[in-house]
Design an enzyme around this catalytic site. Structure first.
Site, PDB file in Angstrom:
ATOM      1  N   ASN A  89      59.921  42.706  72.216  1.00  0.00           N
ATOM      2  CA  ASN A  89      60.043  41.347  70.664  1.00  0.00           C
ATOM      3  C   ASN A  89      61.055  40.625  71.058  1.00  0.00           C
ATOM      4  O   ASN A  89      61.026  39.507  70.544  1.00  0.00           O
ATOM      5  CB  ASN A  89      59.638  42.069  69.277  1.00  0.00           C
ATOM      6  CG  ASN A  89      60.372  41.517  68.649  1.00  0.00           C
ATOM      7  OD1 ASN A  89      59.349  39.916  68.202  1.00  0.00           O
ATOM      8  ND2 ASN A  89      61.047  41.158  67.675  1.00  0.00           N
ATOM      9  N   TYR A 154      62.530  29.138  78.789  1.00  0.00           N
ATOM     10  CA  TYR A 154      61.680  29.962  77.724  1.00  0.00           C
ATOM     11  C   TYR A 154      60.601  30.232  77.766  1.00  0.00           C
ATOM     12  O   TYR A 154      59.817  31.024  77.874  1.00  0.00           O
ATOM     13  CB  TYR A 154      61.947  29.260  76.119  1.00  0.00           C
ATOM     14  CG  TYR A 154      61.319  29.844  74.850  1.00  0.00           C
ATOM     15  CD1 TYR A 154      62.247  31.579  74.470  1.00  0.00           C
ATOM     16  CD2 TYR A 154      60.570  29.698  74.241  1.00  0.00           C
ATOM     17  CE1 TYR A 154      61.496  31.810  73.855  1.00  0.00           C
ATOM     18  CE2 TYR A 154      59.046  30.371  73.444  1.00  0.00           C
ATOM     19  CZ  TYR A 154      60.530  31.485  73.104  1.00  0.00           C
ATOM     20  OH  TYR A 154      60.033  32.096  72.057  1.00  0.00           O
TER      21      TYR A 154
HETATM   22  N1  LIG Z   1      60.172  32.588  65.418  1.00  0.00           N
HETATM   23  C1  LIG Z   1      58.938  31.777  66.692  1.00  0.00           C
HETATM   24  O1  LIG Z   1      58.636  30.679  66.023  1.00  0.00           O
HETATM   25  C2  LIG Z   1      58.877  32.305  67.802  1.00  0.00           C
HETATM   26  C3  LIG Z   1      57.813  31.473  68.212  1.00  0.00           C
HETATM   27  C4  LIG Z   1      56.911  32.325  69.070  1.00  0.00           C
HETATM   28  C5  LIG Z   1      57.413  33.609  69.340  1.00  0.00           C
HETATM   29  N2  LIG Z   1      58.935  34.559  69.112  1.00  0.00           N
HETATM   30  C6  LIG Z   1      59.267  35.187  69.991  1.00  0.00           C
HETATM   31  O2  LIG Z   1      59.442  36.218  69.260  1.00  0.00           O
HETATM   32  C7  LIG Z   1      60.946  37.214  69.695  1.00  0.00           C
HETATM   33  C8  LIG Z   1      60.494  36.900  67.651  1.00  0.00           C
HETATM   34  O3  LIG Z   1      61.940  36.402  67.690  1.00  0.00           O
HETATM   35  P1  LIG Z   1      62.569  35.778  66.571  1.00  0.00           P
HETATM   36  O4  LIG Z   1      61.654  34.694  65.859  1.00  0.00           O
HETATM   37  O5  LIG Z   1      62.358  37.024  65.536  1.00  0.00           O
HETATM   38  O6  LIG Z   1      63.541  35.582  66.525  1.00  0.00           O
HETATM   39  P2  LIG Z   1      65.225  35.173  65.757  1.00  0.00           P
HETATM   40  O7  LIG Z   1      65.300  35.563  64.278  1.00  0.00           O
HETATM   41  O8  LIG Z   1      65.925  35.338  66.520  1.00  0.00           O
HETATM   42  O9  LIG Z   1      65.377  37.276  66.088  1.00  0.00           O
HETATM   43  C9  LIG Z   1      65.577  37.470  67.448  1.00  0.00           C
HETATM   44  C10 LIG Z   1      65.943  39.336  67.660  1.00  0.00           C
HETATM   45  O10 LIG Z   1      65.961  39.669  68.488  1.00  0.00           O
HETATM   46  C11 LIG Z   1      66.738  40.315  69.171  1.00  0.00           C
HETATM   47  N3  LIG Z   1      67.774  40.175  70.048  1.00  0.00           N
HETATM   48  C12 LIG Z   1      68.158  39.255  70.714  1.00  0.00           C
HETATM   49  N4  LIG Z   1      68.352  39.420  72.149  1.00  0.00           N
HETATM   50  C13 LIG Z   1      68.688  40.643  71.776  1.00  0.00           C
HETATM   51  C14 LIG Z   1      68.786  41.462  72.862  1.00  0.00           C
HETATM   52  N5  LIG Z   1      69.614  40.456  74.304  1.00  0.00           N
HETATM   53  N6  LIG Z   1      68.501  42.475  73.028  1.00  0.00           N
HETATM   54  C15 LIG Z   1      68.165  43.460  71.931  1.00  0.00           C
HETATM   55  N7  LIG Z   1      67.793  42.334  70.969  1.00  0.00           N
HETATM   56  C16 LIG Z   1      68.304  40.969  71.441  1.00  0.00           C
HETATM   57  C17 LIG Z   1      68.423  40.008  68.198  1.00  0.00           C
HETATM   58  O11 LIG Z   1      68.879  41.019  67.066  1.00  0.00           O
HETATM   59  P3  LIG Z   1      70.432  40.991  66.468  1.00  0.00           P
HETATM   60  O12 LIG Z   1      69.660  40.411  65.139  1.00  0.00           O
HETATM   61  O13 LIG Z   1      71.020  41.622  66.931  1.00  0.00           O
HETATM   62  O14 LIG Z   1      70.505  39.166  67.240  1.00  0.00           O
HETATM   63  C18 LIG Z   1      66.522  39.546  66.422  1.00  0.00           C
HETATM   64  O15 LIG Z   1      66.763  41.065  66.392  1.00  0.00           O
HETATM   65  C19 LIG Z   1      61.414  36.308  70.547  1.00  0.00           C
HETATM   66  O16 LIG Z   1      60.658  37.259  71.352  1.00  0.00           O
HETATM   67  C20 LIG Z   1      60.433  34.994  70.387  1.00  0.00           C
HETATM   68  O17 LIG Z   1      60.449  34.134  71.709  1.00  0.00           O
HETATM   69  C21 LIG Z   1      59.552  33.234  68.571  1.00  0.00           C
END
Ligand SMILES: NC(=O)c1ccc[n+]([C@@H]2O[C@H](COP(=O)([O-])OP(=O)(O)OC[C@H]3O[C@@H](n4cnc5c(N)ncnc54)[C@H](OP(=O)(O)O)[C@@H]3O)[C@@H](O)[C@H]2O)c1
Length: 243
Positions: A89, A154
């Protein structure tokens, strides 16, 4: 001890997945994060409040040596632990028009999503195959399916992960290991906090952003035994934006 590992489990969608898996109490939950220790501790506290068990594993999924070192040490300290579920994730965005994109912003986004998938999944894959059971779920995005302007890096990272999902699914299906991708649209997390929902919702048939819990429900189903005949799929969860 049967385990599920969730990368990027400290915040957002990853945290919601940890909580959903904790509610179901089938797994000891391995909560990975990169830098936000406070958030990781909060996720672990919520997991424990629900009566499940878990622990935190800090490593940068894009760093091969660090990922291997942390996971090897964990496996050596827990020789009886079997990881059955891997949720890849962790992901980041570094948006901008391609003509102005710096190589660093290209690399870091690809590294986190794509190398992150390789580093974590490759560490466990032989164990899953020996165990003849596994669920691998890769978090991609609507951007990786249709492409999004301003997100060439991305979209490339997530599109590549879609390809990897479909290929690996075919390699491991015989051993009851399924590999699927989940492709969310706009979900309310830190990643989208700068976005204006009032403006953007006009292009979403459901007329709202999604909740992290809604994505977690889908992931929990794919992580369960009920999803046994679904593999190599990309499941869109986007309120009708694109399908
Ligand atoms: N939100 C959306 O609208 C959306 C839409 C489509 C896809 N996604 C995908 O869903 C996933 C989660 O997104 P989110 O919205 O929950 O993002 P978020 O709120 O920014 O959280 C990102 C998470 O990933 C962790 N992370 C980032 N870089 C990392 C690394 N190099 N190693 C280990 N952990 C790492 C962060 O850890 P820290 O807390 O330590 O920083 C955090 O727990 C991502 O893959 C994103 O691309 C999100």
């Amino acid at each position: 001890m049967k385990c599920a590992i969730v990368t990027g489990g400290s915040r957002g969608i990853g945290r919601a997945i940890c909580i959903k898996l904790a509610e179901e109490k089938n797994y000891h939950i391995l909560i990975n994060y990169a830098s936000n220790e406070t958030a990781a501790n909060e996720t672990l506290a919520k997991v424990k409040e629900l009566g499940a068990t878990g622990e935190i594993l800090k490593f940068d999924v894009g760093n091969t040596e660090e990922t291997q070192a942390v996971l090897t040490e964990w496996q050596e300290n827990n020789p009886d632990a079997v990881v059955e579920v891997i949720v890849n994730n962790a992901g980041i965005t570094r948006d901008g028009l391609f003509m102005w994109m710096q190589k660093e912003d290209w690399n870091s986004v690809i590294n986190t999503s794509l190398d992150g998938f390789f580093n974590v999944t490759n560490f466990f894959i032989q164990k899953l195959l020996r165990n003849k059971y596994g669920r691998i779920i890769n978090m991609v995005s609507v951007s990786g399916v249709k492409g999004t302007a301003g997100q060439t890096n991305y979209s490339a990272a997530k599109g590549a992960l879609v390809g990897a999902t479909k290929a690996l699914a075919q390699e491991v299906a015989k051993r009851n290991v399924t590999v699927n991708a989940v492709a969310p649209g706009f979900i309310k997390t830190d990643m989208t906090q700068e976005f204006n929902e009032e403006e953007l919702k006009a292009m979403i048939p459901a007329n709202r952003f999604g909740e992290a819990e809604e994505v977690a429900d889908l992931v929990a189903f794919l992580a369960s035994r009920k999803s046994s005949y679904i593999t190599g799929e990309v499941i869109n969860i986007n309120g009708g934006i694109y399908s």
